[in-house]
Motif scaffolding. Structure first.
Motif: not given
Length: 193
Positions: A54-72
């Protein structure tokens, strides 16, 4: 037209819709609840398939949270790739949308205010203001139907259309029975006492 020219002309015509579809897919903005698959070439342990939070992010191993919402997907892949360079030499990242769920939320019509049951209903082609208000159970006895509004958001602003709901319901005057679009909001105010 010569026999050898026709296939080439048809091939060019067929390529145009394919290019248009690819352009649309590349322009799609990821939304909340869409499911994305992240793959890192030669690093399968870093691959994930997750819904966008809901905050528009995904969690990626090694680097943590990455903003995905509103981006291609391309923008998200580039961000992950840049951040992984700290840990991996020349990372190659692919982000693929596996499930498009956010459009279900965006493709709804909402009816609020002095209606029997405020609702958020799925958009259907050809749906009108009257259809949406009837899906909300109609208006209450306190409704000021002729002061109703239809709000439609565009890229730059929100357009407001006056809806004379009492005339639609009581007189069959369909002048303001607008066809709705996905994301529209219909408000029915209460009468002033």
């Amino acid at each position: 037209m010569c026999g050898t020219c026709a296939p080439a002309a048809l091939g060019a015509q067929a390529a145009a819709p394919a290019a248009s579809a690819a352009s649309t897919a590349n322009d799609y903005r990821i939304g909340v609840d869409d499911v994305v698959q992240v793959s890192v070439w030669r690093n399968p342990d870093l691959g994930i398939t997750v819904p966008v939070r809901p905050d528009g992010k995904i969690s990626v191993p090694l680097i943590g949270d990455v903003a995905a919402g509103g981006r291609t997907a391309t923008e998200v892949a580039a961000d992950i790739q840049t951040r992984l360079t700290t840990y991996i030499r020349d990372p190659q990242v692919a982000v693929i949308l596996t499930e498009l769920r956010s459009h279900e939320y965006l493709s709804r019509v909402r009816v609020t205010g002095a209606v029997r049951q405020p609702v958020s209903i799925p958009y259907r082609q050809g749906m009108t203001v009257l259809d949406a208000v009837l899906a909300a159970g109609g208006t209450t006895e306190f409704a000021a139907g002729d002061r109703s509004h239809l709000y439609r958001k565009s890229d730059k602003d929100t357009k407001t259309m006056d809806v004379q709901l009492e005339r639609i319901l009581n007189r069959g005057d369909l002048t303001t029975n607008f066809t709705v679009s996905p994301g529209d909001v219909i408000t029915v105010p209460e009468r002033r006492l």
